[in-house]
Design a protein around this motif. Structure first.
Motif, PDB file in Angstrom:
ATOM      1  N   SER B  72      46.030  30.854  33.713  1.00 19.51           N
ATOM      2  CA  SER B  72      45.257  31.975  34.236  1.00 19.51           C
ATOM      3  C   SER B  72      46.035  33.290  34.132  1.00 19.51           C
ATOM      4  N   ARG B 136      39.868  40.035  35.823  1.00 21.96           N
ATOM      5  CA  ARG B 136      39.567  39.054  34.769  1.00 21.96           C
ATOM      6  C   ARG B 136      38.521  39.618  33.811  1.00 21.96           C
ATOM      7  N   PRO B 163      37.531  33.271  33.745  1.00 18.51           N
ATOM      8  CA  PRO B 163      37.894  32.828  35.102  1.00 18.51           C
ATOM      9  C   PRO B 163      38.032  31.304  35.149  1.00 18.51           C
TER      10      PRO B 163
END
Lengths: 184, 184
Positions: B72, B136, B163
């Motif tokens: 991430s 994001r 995401p």
């Protein structure tokens, strides 16, 4: 064990090694100039204290400028620094910068390599003492620490004495800036 | 339970003031449940912090829906037990510690609104230095700061990222708990 009683009296037992007390500004200046990659960690007390009407932040920025020392702005000091026309090299908080400095492979704030001399100025005394203790125990192989506050910090490598009068402290800082300018 | 709270529940505990062992242990209790804790400067005496270095650390998690480990790149939460030097530093840090990887776009926009507003009020006038790590997609940017944040992201060459659907640490390390246990 040091004979000087520090201002902050919790967690100050240093074992067999304690800070070297230095009152001579040229000696301090020489130590800073000999360092290859010094770092100046500035705390929020610099925006609150002043000496003869001049903010301590201005003294700190003068030291950084004359010594060409990168600055790490902790807590909320970035705002004041930017007001005075200086952009800090990094904005880590006190615990974050110490966490990074512990690692000998860290690249430093300017990505030139980890620092060999870390100067603390304006961090509250109990937190500064703990930060110095961490670096003393986990970073002794690759860096030395120094303080510019008016109290004695036994966990640093080099420290100022407990200045009872602010005039002496002011005179020390001005003398240090003058020495750093001469050595440019 | 701690995995669920740490990855999906946007909570942050605060333990401030003159610390006692009881207060420090309450903070540790929060950590055991997966809640990040922001401690006051006195807590540095207790010498227990869980800090990260956001640029260097591994932020990969298991996406339980896709059943694959994804990077991430988002330090959320950045620290699990953190000492704030001042209340001014604590305020935006509390907002930052509430950000989680599975925030909906609306939820992320609200959290970033709080983070940016508190940063502007207490730290400095511009945008937070690490804001690009928490945005994001365009929908995550709060409406109030849309123009300003978009300009900043374009300047630094930000790219949108996917995401994470169902983040968990189960599956990223050897464990007896099966991945199906975290899917409801």
């Amino acid at each position: 064990m040091s004979a000087v009683i520090p201002f902050h009296r919790v967690n100050v037992l240093t074992g067999i090694k304690s800070a070297k007390l230095i009152e001579d500004a040229p000696q301090y200046g020489n130590l800073i100039q000999k360092a290859k990659r010094p770092l100046l960690v500035l705390g929020p007390l610099l925006s609150e204290w002043s000496l003869d009407g001049k903010l301590l932040m201005e003294y700190a920025l003068d030291i950084a400028k004359t010594g060409n020392i990168p600055i790490c702005a902790t807590a909320q000091t970035k705002g004041k620094m930017v007001e005075l026309g200086v952009e800090p090299d990094s904005v880590y908080d006190a615990v974050e910068i110490v966490n990074a400095l512990k690692d000998p492979d860290w690249k430093g704030v300017r990505k030139e390599g980890n620092h060999d001399l870390v100067i603390f100025f304006g961090v509250r005394s109990d937190l500064e003492e703990q930060c110095l203790s961490v670096l003393k125990h986990f970073a002794f192989n690759h860096l030395k620490t120094m303080t510019l506050d008016k109290y004695y910090f036994p966990h640093a490598n080099y420290s100022l004495p407990n200045f009872k009068k602010d005039v002496k402290w002011q005179s020390f800082l001005e003398s240090l800036i003058h020495n750093l300018k001469k050595g440019e | 339970m701690a995995d669920y709270v740490l990855n999906r529940v946007g909570a942050c505990g605060i333990a401030w003031g003159a610390m006692s062992q009881k207060a420090a242990s309450i903070g540790t209790g929060c950590n055991r449940l997966g809640v990040p804790v922001l401690l006051g400067p006195h807590s540095s005496k207790y010498r227990r912090l869980y800090l990260s270095r956001k640029e260097e650390d591994d932020w990969r998690v298991m996406d339980a829906r896709k059943r694959e480990i994804v990077d991430s790149g988002e330090p959320s939460p950045e620290h699990i037990a953190y000492v704030a030097e001042t209340k001014e530093k604590a305020m935006p840090m509390i907002a930052k510690l509430c950000i989680r990887k599975n925030d909906t776009p609306q939820g992320r926009a609200i959290k970033l609104n709080h983070y940016i507003s508190l940063y502007k009020k207490y730290i400095a006038k511009g945008l937070p230095e690490d804001l690009h790590l928490f945005v994001r997609r365009d929908a995550d940017i709060p409406l109030v700061y849309k123009k300003e944040v978009r300009a900043h992201l374009q300047e630094i060459g930000w790219q949108p990222k996917e995401p994470v659907g169902l983040p968990t640490f189960i599956g990223t390390y050897p464990s007896k708990v099966p991945l199906d246990a975290v899917i409801h």
